[in-house]
Motif scaffolding. Structure first.
Motif, PDB file in Angstrom:
ATOM      1  N   LEU A 254       0.877  -1.223  -0.103  1.00 45.88           N
ATOM      2  CA  LEU A 254       0.055   0.162  -0.022  1.00 45.88           C
ATOM      3  C   LEU A 254       0.749   1.201   0.082  1.00 45.88           C
ATOM      4  O   LEU A 254       1.669   1.388   0.753  1.00 45.88           O
ATOM      5  N   LYS A 255       0.729   2.196  -0.958  1.00 48.23           N
ATOM      6  CA  LYS A 255       1.454   3.518  -0.897  1.00 48.23           C
ATOM      7  C   LYS A 255       0.643   4.619  -0.538  1.00 48.23           C
ATOM      8  O   LYS A 255       1.070   5.853  -0.211  1.00 48.23           O
ATOM      9  N   GLN A 256      -0.743   4.461  -0.399  1.00 42.49           N
ATOM     10  CA  GLN A 256      -1.468   5.543   0.013  1.00 42.49           C
ATOM     11  C   GLN A 256      -2.935   5.057   0.691  1.00 42.49           C
ATOM     12  O   GLN A 256      -3.409   4.007  -0.044  1.00 42.49           O
ATOM     13  N   MET A 257      -3.621   5.877   1.312  1.00 47.05           N
ATOM     14  CA  MET A 257      -4.909   5.310   1.700  1.00 47.05           C
ATOM     15  C   MET A 257      -5.765   6.816   1.813  1.00 47.05           C
ATOM     16  O   MET A 257      -5.104   7.933   2.424  1.00 47.05           O
ATOM     17  N   THR A 258      -6.996   6.582   1.556  1.00 46.45           N
ATOM     18  CA  THR A 258      -8.044   7.829   1.484  1.00 46.45           C
ATOM     19  C   THR A 258      -9.129   7.317   2.631  1.00 46.45           C
ATOM     20  O   THR A 258      -9.579   6.416   2.235  1.00 46.45           O
ATOM     21  N   VAL A 259      -9.347   8.210   3.606  1.00 45.70           N
ATOM     22  CA  VAL A 259     -10.515   7.958   4.309  1.00 45.70           C
ATOM     23  C   VAL A 259     -11.354   8.986   4.515  1.00 45.70           C
ATOM     24  O   VAL A 259     -11.113   9.998   5.154  1.00 45.70           O
ATOM     25  N   ASN A 260     -12.557   8.487   3.816  1.00 46.10           N
ATOM     26  CA  ASN A 260     -13.754   9.778   3.839  1.00 46.10           C
ATOM     27  C   ASN A 260     -14.374   9.903   4.912  1.00 46.10           C
ATOM     28  O   ASN A 260     -15.358  11.144   4.977  1.00 46.10           O
ATOM     29  N   ALA A 261     -14.379   8.953   5.994  1.00 51.90           N
ATOM     30  CA  ALA A 261     -15.200   9.226   7.123  1.00 51.90           C
ATOM     31  C   ALA A 261     -14.711  10.347   7.962  1.00 51.90           C
ATOM     32  O   ALA A 261     -13.544  10.534   8.156  1.00 51.90           O
ATOM     33  N   SER A 262     -15.624  11.329   8.365  1.00 51.31           N
ATOM     34  CA  SER A 262     -15.126  12.567   9.084  1.00 51.31           C
ATOM     35  C   SER A 262     -14.900  12.037  10.532  1.00 51.31           C
ATOM     36  O   SER A 262     -14.327  12.779  11.577  1.00 51.31           O
ATOM     37  N   THR A 263     -15.563  10.859  11.012  1.00 50.55           N
ATOM     38  CA  THR A 263     -15.465  10.231  12.525  1.00 50.55           C
ATOM     39  C   THR A 263     -14.452   9.248  12.030  1.00 50.55           C
ATOM     40  O   THR A 263     -14.999   8.287  11.348  1.00 50.55           O
ATOM     41  N   PRO A 264     -13.423   8.996  12.862  1.00 53.04           N
ATOM     42  CA  PRO A 264     -12.473   8.095  12.471  1.00 53.04           C
ATOM     43  C   PRO A 264     -13.120   6.757  12.689  1.00 53.04           C
ATOM     44  O   PRO A 264     -13.624   6.258  13.673  1.00 53.04           O
ATOM     45  N   PRO A 265     -13.273   5.659  11.844  1.00 54.24           N
ATOM     46  CA  PRO A 265     -13.759   4.465  11.899  1.00 54.24           C
ATOM     47  C   PRO A 265     -12.990   3.641  13.079  1.00 54.24           C
ATOM     48  O   PRO A 265     -11.927   3.872  13.220  1.00 54.24           O
ATOM     49  N   PHE A 266     -13.788   2.975  13.564  1.00 58.84           N
ATOM     50  CA  PHE A 266     -13.101   2.081  14.817  1.00 58.84           C
ATOM     51  C   PHE A 266     -12.409   0.923  13.993  1.00 58.84           C
ATOM     52  O   PHE A 266     -12.756   0.473  13.045  1.00 58.84           O
ATOM     53  N   ILE A 267     -11.001   0.873  14.479  1.00 57.40           N
ATOM     54  CA  ILE A 267     -10.094  -0.044  14.001  1.00 57.40           C
ATOM     55  C   ILE A 267      -9.486  -0.624  15.253  1.00 57.40           C
ATOM     56  O   ILE A 267      -9.244  -0.221  16.261  1.00 57.40           O
ATOM     57  N   CYS A 268      -8.912  -1.965  15.045  1.00 56.45           N
ATOM     58  CA  CYS A 268      -8.162  -2.757  16.080  1.00 56.45           C
ATOM     59  C   CYS A 268      -6.536  -2.504  15.756  1.00 56.45           C
ATOM     60  O   CYS A 268      -6.150  -2.140  14.920  1.00 56.45           O
ATOM     61  N   ASP A 269      -5.836  -2.917  16.705  1.00 58.03           N
ATOM     62  CA  ASP A 269      -4.550  -3.019  16.602  1.00 58.03           C
ATOM     63  C   ASP A 269      -3.803  -3.762  15.761  1.00 58.03           C
ATOM     64  O   ASP A 269      -2.610  -3.289  15.218  1.00 58.03           O
ATOM     65  N   GLU A 270      -4.544  -4.703  14.806  1.00 56.31           N
ATOM     66  CA  GLU A 270      -3.863  -5.342  13.898  1.00 56.31           C
ATOM     67  C   GLU A 270      -4.799  -5.518  12.527  1.00 56.31           C
ATOM     68  O   GLU A 270      -4.587  -5.938  11.593  1.00 56.31           O
ATOM     69  N   THR A 271      -5.764  -4.351  12.467  1.00 49.41           N
ATOM     70  CA  THR A 271      -6.599  -3.925  11.328  1.00 49.41           C
ATOM     71  C   THR A 271      -5.443  -3.869  10.048  1.00 49.41           C
ATOM     72  O   THR A 271      -5.795  -4.428   9.071  1.00 49.41           O
ATOM     73  N   PHE A 272      -4.584  -3.044  10.460  1.00 44.41           N
ATOM     74  CA  PHE A 272      -3.496  -2.813   9.405  1.00 44.41           C
ATOM     75  C   PHE A 272      -2.261  -3.125   9.846  1.00 44.41           C
ATOM     76  O   PHE A 272      -0.975  -2.398   9.470  1.00 44.41           O
ATOM     77  N   GLN A 273      -2.050  -4.212  10.324  1.00 41.59           N
ATOM     78  CA  GLN A 273      -0.724  -4.730  11.125  1.00 41.59           C
ATOM     79  C   GLN A 273       0.517  -4.743  10.451  1.00 41.59           C
ATOM     80  O   GLN A 273       1.422  -4.001  10.969  1.00 41.59           O
ATOM     81  N   TYR A 274       0.575  -5.022   8.903  1.00 42.73           N
ATOM     82  CA  TYR A 274       1.816  -5.055   8.086  1.00 42.73           C
ATOM     83  C   TYR A 274       1.827  -3.855   7.186  1.00 42.73           C
ATOM     84  O   TYR A 274       2.659  -3.845   6.336  1.00 42.73           O
ATOM     85  N   VAL A 275       1.100  -2.879   7.459  1.00 41.95           N
ATOM     86  CA  VAL A 275       0.816  -2.043   6.553  1.00 41.95           C
ATOM     87  C   VAL A 275       1.777  -0.693   6.710  1.00 41.95           C
ATOM     88  O   VAL A 275       2.157  -0.736   8.225  1.00 41.95           O
ATOM     89  N   ASN A 276       2.606  -0.051   5.980  1.00 43.30           N
ATOM     90  CA  ASN A 276       3.580   0.877   6.300  1.00 43.30           C
ATOM     91  C   ASN A 276       2.900   2.098   6.759  1.00 43.30           C
ATOM     92  O   ASN A 276       2.000   2.784   6.205  1.00 43.30           O
TER      93      ASN A 276
END
Length: 390
Positions: A254-276
């Motif tokens: 993954l080189k970039q991410m766009t999050v359109n939610a104005s309230t940060p979505p709930f994520i866990c500590d391993e949701t994006f575990q190996y993402v830079n």
């Protein structure tokens, strides 16, 4: 006609199938003898009960078939219709399903090795479980835009399918292993009406190069996209509420991410575990502090506020919690006793207004993710998102 009935009876006896299983036989354009059961006499409609052979070549299912001077429309393909009686890996040509067919039964084409593209016409509104399991020679898939559900293992082990996997907007849910072990190597596009993506419907689709998650999707369950490694970009819709553990943990490229939610979505500590965690993360203007302080989002170090990301109507408001969420009955606003609430759908259209309450009935709304615009008794403005389920 007597000769046809005699032939039918002989065919039944030779195949060991009870004559009561279907009403008559007819040879289809590609030479297979298909046995039909009358589903309706007014209008005249039939279903394919079974194929009596030969179990080779391609199969073109006719739109209509005639018997006793009556023309019947072929509207269904019964359970095990082409699997029953044939050996594994039978058939070796294209499968053509006419746009008169509405129903494809469970295991209808199990292990049939038809070749070329598989096109499910838009007339089909139901496909049973395991219907195309192990159909290893189909090269691509076009789904009916009338499907609401995709049952378990429907296209499992169709491991020669390539290109994009586009889930029609009509689809609300995909059961376990619906598309497991396929070889699609293009874009996986979800339906906007799949507000809850859960289980393992796409297990081991390792070759997917991009994923599109449209507005409307609100929840992504544990490990749903754990197989994804190749996408270089990810965009999450403004309707996203929660993403569980390991959902995207292997997006190592993954080189970039766009999050359109104005309230940060709930994520866990391993949701994006190996993402830079140093990649650019584009977020709506005015939300930097919220993301920097949100649990687990705070691990990302390169947030960039970008105009045009998110929903402009949320500007100047504060987010509040609602519960239960998701719900199919009432949703309550936490910490506010009385408010005027406008309920908007994923397109921003106003669908309901309630006054002087903190409980909003939603049982009359279609399944989807909705924006709540809340004006409390003190004149303060708030927003929240709620997922309404059936």
């Amino acid at each position: 006609m007597k000769n046809l009935r005699l032939y039918t009876l002989l065919a039944l006896l030779m195949t060991g199938i009870s004559a009561s299983a279907y009403d008559f036989c007819s040879v289809c354009p590609t030479g297979q003898t298909l046995a039909y059961a009358i589903a309706s006499t007014n209008p005249p409609e039939v279903m394919i009960e079974t194929c009596l052979g030969p179990y080779s070549g391609g199969v073109t299912i006719p739109e209509t078939v005639s018997i006793d001077f009556t023309e019947y429309t072929v509207v269904g393909i019964g359970e095990r219709a082409f699997w029953e009686g044939c050996s594994s890996m039978s058939y070796s040509g294209p499968l053509v399903i006419p746009n008169t067919v509405r129903y494809i039964g469970a295991r209808a084409f199990w292990d049939c090795w038809f070749t070329g593209p598989l096109v499910i016409p838009n007339s089909v509104d139901y496909i049973g479980e395991w219907a195309f399991y192990g159909c290893r020679k189909f090269t691509s898939l076009t789904l009916s835009e009338s499907l609401t559900y995709i049952e378990e293992h429907t296209f499992d082990e169709c491991d020669n399918m390539r290109g994009d996997l586009i889930i029609p907007e009509s689809v609300l849910d995909i059961a376990s292993c619906g598309f497991s072990h396929c070889a699609f190597d293009g874009t996986l596009r979800l339906s906007p009406n799949m507000i809850y993506v859960y289980g393992d419907p796409f297990f081991e689709l390792f070759n997917i190069t991009a994923i599109e998650i449209p507005e409307g999707v609100g929840y992504i369950d544990w490990m749903v996209f754990d197989f994804l490694t190749k996408p270089t970009e990810l965009e999450l819709p403004s309707t996203m509420i929660s993403i569980e553990d390991m959902a995207f943990r292997n997006l190592r490229n993954l080189k970039q991410m766009t999050v359109n939610a104005s309230t940060p979505p709930f994520i866990c500590d391993e949701t994006f575990q190996y993402v830079n965690h140093g990649i650019p993360v584009y977020i709506p203007v005015g939300t930097l502090e919220a993301y920097q302080n949100a649990p687990n989002w705070s691990e990302f170090t390169n947030f960039i506020e970008l105009a045009g990301v998110g929903v402009a109507e949320l500007e100047g408001t504060a987010a509040v919690a609602v519960y239960p969420n998701p719900t199919n009955d009432l949703v309550r606003i936490e910490g506010i006793e009385s408010a005027e609430v406008q309920v908007c759908n994923a397109l921003g259209q106003l669908v309901k207004t309630v006054h002087d309450t903190n409980e909003i009935p939603v049982s009359d709304l279609p399944q989807g993710v909705y924006l709540l615009r809340i004006a409390d008794a003190e004149g303060r403005n708030h927003t929240a998102r709620v997922a309404v389920k059936e």
